[in-house]
Design an enzyme around this catalytic site. Sequence first.
Site, PDB file in Angstrom:
ATOM      1  N   ASN A   9       0.861  -1.183   0.000  1.00  0.00           N
ATOM      2  CA  ASN A   9       0.000   0.000   0.000  1.00  0.00           C
ATOM      3  C   ASN A   9       0.898   1.233   0.000  1.00  0.00           C
ATOM      4  O   ASN A   9       1.477   1.581   1.029  1.00  0.00           O
ATOM      5  CB  ASN A   9      -0.898  -0.035   1.248  1.00  0.00           C
ATOM      6  CG  ASN A   9      -1.735   1.218   1.401  1.00  0.00           C
ATOM      7  OD1 ASN A   9      -1.810   2.041   0.487  1.00  0.00           O
ATOM      8  ND2 ASN A   9      -2.358   1.389   2.558  1.00  0.00           N
ATOM      9  N   LYS A  11       0.117   4.251  -0.240  1.00  0.00           N
ATOM     10  CA  LYS A  11      -0.542   5.423   0.354  1.00  0.00           C
ATOM     11  C   LYS A  11      -0.291   6.665  -0.544  1.00  0.00           C
ATOM     12  O   LYS A  11      -0.258   6.532  -1.758  1.00  0.00           O
ATOM     13  CB  LYS A  11      -0.055   5.644   1.784  1.00  0.00           C
ATOM     14  CG  LYS A  11      -0.196   4.376   2.638  1.00  0.00           C
ATOM     15  CD  LYS A  11      -0.053   4.629   4.088  1.00  0.00           C
ATOM     16  CE  LYS A  11      -0.090   3.300   4.828  1.00  0.00           C
ATOM     17  NZ  LYS A  11      -0.118   3.433   6.261  1.00  0.00           N
ATOM     18  N   HIS A  97      -9.475   0.642   4.659  1.00  0.00           N
ATOM     19  CA  HIS A  97      -8.217   0.829   5.390  1.00  0.00           C
ATOM     20  C   HIS A  97      -8.487   1.705   6.611  1.00  0.00           C
ATOM     21  O   HIS A  97      -9.325   2.617   6.556  1.00  0.00           O
ATOM     22  CB  HIS A  97      -7.184   1.482   4.468  1.00  0.00           C
ATOM     23  CG  HIS A  97      -5.820   1.504   5.080  1.00  0.00           C
ATOM     24  ND1 HIS A  97      -5.441   2.463   5.987  1.00  0.00           N
ATOM     25  CD2 HIS A  97      -4.757   0.666   4.945  1.00  0.00           C
ATOM     26  CE1 HIS A  97      -4.198   2.218   6.373  1.00  0.00           C
ATOM     27  NE2 HIS A  97      -3.763   1.133   5.751  1.00  0.00           N
ATOM     28  N   GLU A  99      -7.043   4.136   7.793  1.00  0.00           N
ATOM     29  CA  GLU A  99      -6.928   5.578   7.544  1.00  0.00           C
ATOM     30  C   GLU A  99      -8.195   6.121   6.888  1.00  0.00           C
ATOM     31  O   GLU A  99      -8.608   7.249   7.141  1.00  0.00           O
ATOM     32  CB  GLU A  99      -5.672   5.861   6.692  1.00  0.00           C
ATOM     33  CG  GLU A  99      -4.410   5.709   7.535  1.00  0.00           C
ATOM     34  CD  GLU A  99      -3.177   5.285   6.778  1.00  0.00           C
ATOM     35  OE1 GLU A  99      -3.115   5.437   5.548  1.00  0.00           O
ATOM     36  OE2 GLU A  99      -2.242   4.792   7.452  1.00  0.00           O
ATOM     37  N   GLU A 167      -5.595  -5.651  10.219  1.00  0.00           N
ATOM     38  CA  GLU A 167      -4.609  -4.618  10.503  1.00  0.00           C
ATOM     39  C   GLU A 167      -4.958  -3.932  11.818  1.00  0.00           C
ATOM     40  O   GLU A 167      -5.781  -3.005  11.837  1.00  0.00           O
ATOM     41  CB  GLU A 167      -4.598  -3.570   9.386  1.00  0.00           C
ATOM     42  CG  GLU A 167      -4.238  -4.117   8.028  1.00  0.00           C
ATOM     43  CD  GLU A 167      -3.605  -3.061   7.154  1.00  0.00           C
ATOM     44  OE1 GLU A 167      -2.513  -3.309   6.652  1.00  0.00           O
ATOM     45  OE2 GLU A 167      -4.186  -1.976   6.997  1.00  0.00           O
ATOM     46  N   GLY A 173       2.048   1.710  10.940  1.00  0.00           N
ATOM     47  CA  GLY A 173       2.975   2.843  10.854  1.00  0.00           C
ATOM     48  C   GLY A 173       3.599   3.226  12.182  1.00  0.00           C
ATOM     49  O   GLY A 173       4.189   4.290  12.317  1.00  0.00           O
ATOM     50  N   SER A 213       3.131  -2.674  10.407  1.00  0.00           N
ATOM     51  CA  SER A 213       4.588  -2.663  10.605  1.00  0.00           C
ATOM     52  C   SER A 213       5.250  -3.983  10.228  1.00  0.00           C
ATOM     53  O   SER A 213       6.155  -4.452  10.913  1.00  0.00           O
ATOM     54  CB  SER A 213       4.923  -2.268  12.047  1.00  0.00           C
ATOM     55  OG  SER A 213       4.433  -0.968  12.321  1.00  0.00           O
TER      56      SER A 213
HETATM   57  C1  PEP Z   1      -0.903  -0.164   6.106  1.00  0.00           C
HETATM   58  O1  PEP Z   1      -1.023   1.043   6.021  1.00  0.00           O
HETATM   59  O2  PEP Z   1      -1.710  -0.912   5.541  1.00  0.00           O
HETATM   60  C2  PEP Z   1       0.223  -0.676   6.872  1.00  0.00           C
HETATM   61  C3  PEP Z   1       0.180  -1.908   7.268  1.00  0.00           C
HETATM   62  O3  PEP Z   1       1.243   0.212   7.145  1.00  0.00           O
HETATM   63  P1  PEP Z   1       2.645  -0.130   7.850  1.00  0.00           P
HETATM   64  O4  PEP Z   1       3.176  -1.394   7.221  1.00  0.00           O
HETATM   65  O5  PEP Z   1       3.505   1.055   7.582  1.00  0.00           O
HETATM   66  O6  PEP Z   1       2.357  -0.329   9.306  1.00  0.00           O
END
Ligand code: PEP
Length: 252
Positions: A9, A11, A97, A99, A167, A173, A213
């Site tokens: 992703n 973003k 997601h 976000e 997630e 993040g 992460s």
């Molecule tokens: C994400 O935004 O889907 C995600 C998992 O981000 P990160 O790997 O940076 O935690």
Amino acid sequence: MRTPLIAGNWKMHKTLPEARELVGAIRTGIEQLPDGRVDVVICPPYQLLFPMAKAIAGSRIMMGAQNAHFESQGAFTGEVSVPMLKDTGCTHVIIGHSERRQLFGEDNALLAKKVRAVVNAGLTAIYCVGETLEERERNETQQVVDRQIREVLAREIAPERLVIAYEPVWAIGTGRTATPSQAQEVHAFVRGKLQGIYDQRAADSVRILYGGSVKPGNAGELLAQPDIDGALVGGACLVAADFLAIIRAVFH
Ligand code: PEP
């Protein structure tokens, strides 16, 4: 039985020259992968979809979008529809997601329409679920994930067009990762819920990705869990070497 899927992703990152460099390196790395099955999806921002489709043509890399509107066209300034995404060559769309849920107020009712729009157009929805830190600390993880599944998914949504991404919001993040056993516990719970909606066979066929992460250093132990079928990767997918190392972890 379930082909592992690693999705990146991007973003709101990458200009066109940066994207060309990244995808070129990913493509070269993927050509050198050991034998074995893995699906790879990159999810660039909208402005890169057409050029990235060209950049991945003839490779095994697939492309997804990060969001879509549920209507196919209309007066919705700033939005992009699923048929438009299909035009660019997208085969996948990330829906829900955290976000989108937290920063853009997307709720389960809206996400139910979006998942249907994606699946009905013949694309695959990567539907994201996960609890916040407060919800985990209140022991509400299963309750929250149950609601995110129950209020969005239903039998009429073709399971072969569905991928779930678990997630935990507190792990996105932040550098904090769910332990493999914490993640496995929720993945097994999600699979149980899918069995309730569909049947055992369908539930066993849907891939459930972990996201939060994921890095080269922790991907192997997460992917080794029986119900973790791949990863949705944020930060680490912006660096070709890291994304490739996560893909390679599938083969260990
Ligand atoms: C994400 O935004 O889907 C995600 C998992 O981000 P990160 O790997 O940076 O935690």
